[in-house]
Design a protein around this motif. Structure first.
Motif, PDB file in Angstrom:
ATOM      1  N   ARG A  30     -11.135  14.569  14.408  1.00  0.00           N
ATOM      2  CA  ARG A  30      -9.929  13.830  14.824  1.00  0.00           C
ATOM      3  C   ARG A  30     -10.168  13.091  16.131  1.00  0.00           C
ATOM      4  NH1 ARG A  30      -7.177  18.331  13.007  1.00  0.00           N
ATOM      5  NH2 ARG A  30      -6.898  19.158  15.088  1.00  0.00           N
ATOM      6  N   ARG A  39     -16.996  14.419   8.258  1.00  0.00           N
ATOM      7  CA  ARG A  39     -15.770  13.635   8.165  1.00  0.00           C
ATOM      8  C   ARG A  39     -14.670  14.539   7.629  1.00  0.00           C
ATOM      9  NH1 ARG A  39     -18.678  10.898  10.629  1.00  0.00           N
ATOM     10  NH2 ARG A  39     -19.225   8.715  10.358  1.00  0.00           N
ATOM     11  N   THR A  40     -13.440  14.095   7.768  1.00  0.00           N
ATOM     12  CA  THR A  40     -12.326  14.777   7.131  1.00  0.00           C
ATOM     13  C   THR A  40     -12.064  14.081   5.807  1.00  0.00           C
ATOM     14  OG1 THR A  40     -11.305  15.432   9.215  1.00  0.00           O
ATOM     15  CG2 THR A  40      -9.870  15.342   7.289  1.00  0.00           C
ATOM     16  N   ALA A  42      -9.552  13.470   2.886  1.00  0.00           N
ATOM     17  CA  ALA A  42      -8.130  13.543   2.552  1.00  0.00           C
ATOM     18  C   ALA A  42      -7.986  13.139   1.094  1.00  0.00           C
ATOM     19  CB  ALA A  42      -7.323  12.606   3.446  1.00  0.00           C
ATOM     20  N   TRP A  51      -0.941  14.998   0.596  1.00  0.00           N
ATOM     21  CA  TRP A  51      -2.290  14.882   1.145  1.00  0.00           C
ATOM     22  C   TRP A  51      -2.804  16.252   1.561  1.00  0.00           C
ATOM     23  CZ3 TRP A  51      -5.292  10.842   0.556  1.00  0.00           C
ATOM     24  CH2 TRP A  51      -4.722   9.588   0.376  1.00  0.00           C
ATOM     25  N   THR A  53      -6.371  18.044   3.367  1.00  0.00           N
ATOM     26  CA  THR A  53      -7.541  17.653   4.152  1.00  0.00           C
ATOM     27  C   THR A  53      -8.487  18.830   4.354  1.00  0.00           C
ATOM     28  OG1 THR A  53      -6.417  18.112   6.255  1.00  0.00           O
ATOM     29  CG2 THR A  53      -6.287  15.842   5.405  1.00  0.00           C
ATOM     30  N   GLU A  87      -9.771   9.562   0.875  1.00  0.00           N
ATOM     31  CA  GLU A  87     -10.094   8.938   2.158  1.00  0.00           C
ATOM     32  C   GLU A  87     -11.071   9.812   2.927  1.00  0.00           C
ATOM     33  OE1 GLU A  87      -5.646   7.000   2.854  1.00  0.00           O
ATOM     34  OE2 GLU A  87      -6.314   8.620   4.164  1.00  0.00           O
ATOM     35  N   ARG A  89     -12.019  10.309   6.888  1.00  0.00           N
ATOM     36  CA  ARG A  89     -11.417   9.984   8.184  1.00  0.00           C
ATOM     37  C   ARG A  89     -12.290  10.496   9.322  1.00  0.00           C
ATOM     38  NH1 ARG A  89      -5.399  12.314   6.689  1.00  0.00           N
ATOM     39  NH2 ARG A  89      -4.903  10.770   5.064  1.00  0.00           N
ATOM     40  N   ARG A  93     -10.162   6.021  12.368  1.00  0.00           N
ATOM     41  CA  ARG A  93     -10.688   5.236  11.249  1.00  0.00           C
ATOM     42  C   ARG A  93     -10.472   5.970   9.923  1.00  0.00           C
ATOM     43  NH1 ARG A  93     -16.889   3.094  10.560  1.00  0.00           N
ATOM     44  NH2 ARG A  93     -16.649   2.488   8.385  1.00  0.00           N
ATOM     45  N   THR A  94     -10.011   5.221   8.932  1.00  0.00           N
ATOM     46  CA  THR A  94      -9.818   5.759   7.588  1.00  0.00           C
ATOM     47  C   THR A  94     -10.529   4.852   6.602  1.00  0.00           C
ATOM     48  OG1 THR A  94      -7.679   6.726   8.157  1.00  0.00           O
ATOM     49  CG2 THR A  94      -8.099   6.315   5.820  1.00  0.00           C
ATOM     50  N   ASP A  95     -11.427   5.423   5.819  1.00  0.00           N
ATOM     51  CA  ASP A  95     -12.155   4.687   4.789  1.00  0.00           C
ATOM     52  C   ASP A  95     -11.714   5.201   3.423  1.00  0.00           C
ATOM     53  OD1 ASP A  95     -13.779   3.182   6.617  1.00  0.00           O
ATOM     54  OD2 ASP A  95     -14.978   4.989   6.933  1.00  0.00           O
ATOM     55  N   ARG A  96     -11.015   4.341   2.670  1.00  0.00           N
ATOM     56  CA  ARG A  96     -10.571   4.700   1.321  1.00  0.00           C
ATOM     57  C   ARG A  96     -11.727   4.525   0.347  1.00  0.00           C
ATOM     58  NH1 ARG A  96      -5.474   4.714  -0.357  1.00  0.00           N
ATOM     59  NH2 ARG A  96      -3.939   4.940   1.273  1.00  0.00           N
TER      60      ARG A  96
END
Length: 154
Positions: A30, A39-40, A42, A51, A53, A87, A89, A93-96
């Protein structure tokens, strides 16, 4: 073709790992510090739609990115299988991404690369299989470890 899930192998996270270790790693992620690339993940719950995580270790291999479930058919793996994406995270930053589960026959090379990268952390969950194990040995445990090829959404 989806992987077979007959064995439903699963190793539950212990209290120390689930609360202390995962909690500390989640806080670092985070804050934008992904220890060793963590990474996290989700993903929407398959029943609740909410959601969920958890910290994960993505693997970049041969120009593609993968998520491997070292503990087996975990809740996150089952949710990702149902949702088809999620995702990753870190910090703000969040990468789908979309996810496709690999069939067991395609897993040995990815599992070998994953163990080369993350064995120090997850090796205990692979029942003595190591990066130097044969393809046959890796294939023998492939049904116990879901592997997803993830592709960034555009």
């Amino acid at each position: 073709m989806a992987a077979q899930h007959g064995t439903r192998h699963y190793r539950k996270t212990g209290v120390f790992t689930g609360t202390v270790v995962n909690g500390a790693v989640s806080r670092l992620i985070r804050w934008g510090i992904g220890p060793a690339g963590a990474r996290t993940l989700a993903v929407r719950g398959r029943r609740s739609g909410e959601w969920r995580t958890t910290p994960v270790n993505p693997l970049d291999f041969r120009g593609e990115r993968y998520l491997v479930s070292p503990r087996g058919h975990t809740q996150w793996a089952r949710n990702l299988r149902a949702a088809g994406g999620g995702e990753l995270r870190i910090g703000g930053r969040t990468d789908r991404f979309t996810a496709v589960e690999l069939p067991d026959a395609e897993k040995p090379a990815v599992l070998r690369a994953y163990l080369k990268r993350w064995r120090w952390e997850v090796g205990a969950f692979f029942d003595g299989v190591t990066p130097s194990s044969t393809d046959e040995e890796l294939l023998a445990i492939a049904d116990r470890h879901p592997v997803f090829r993830i592709t960034p959404e555009k």
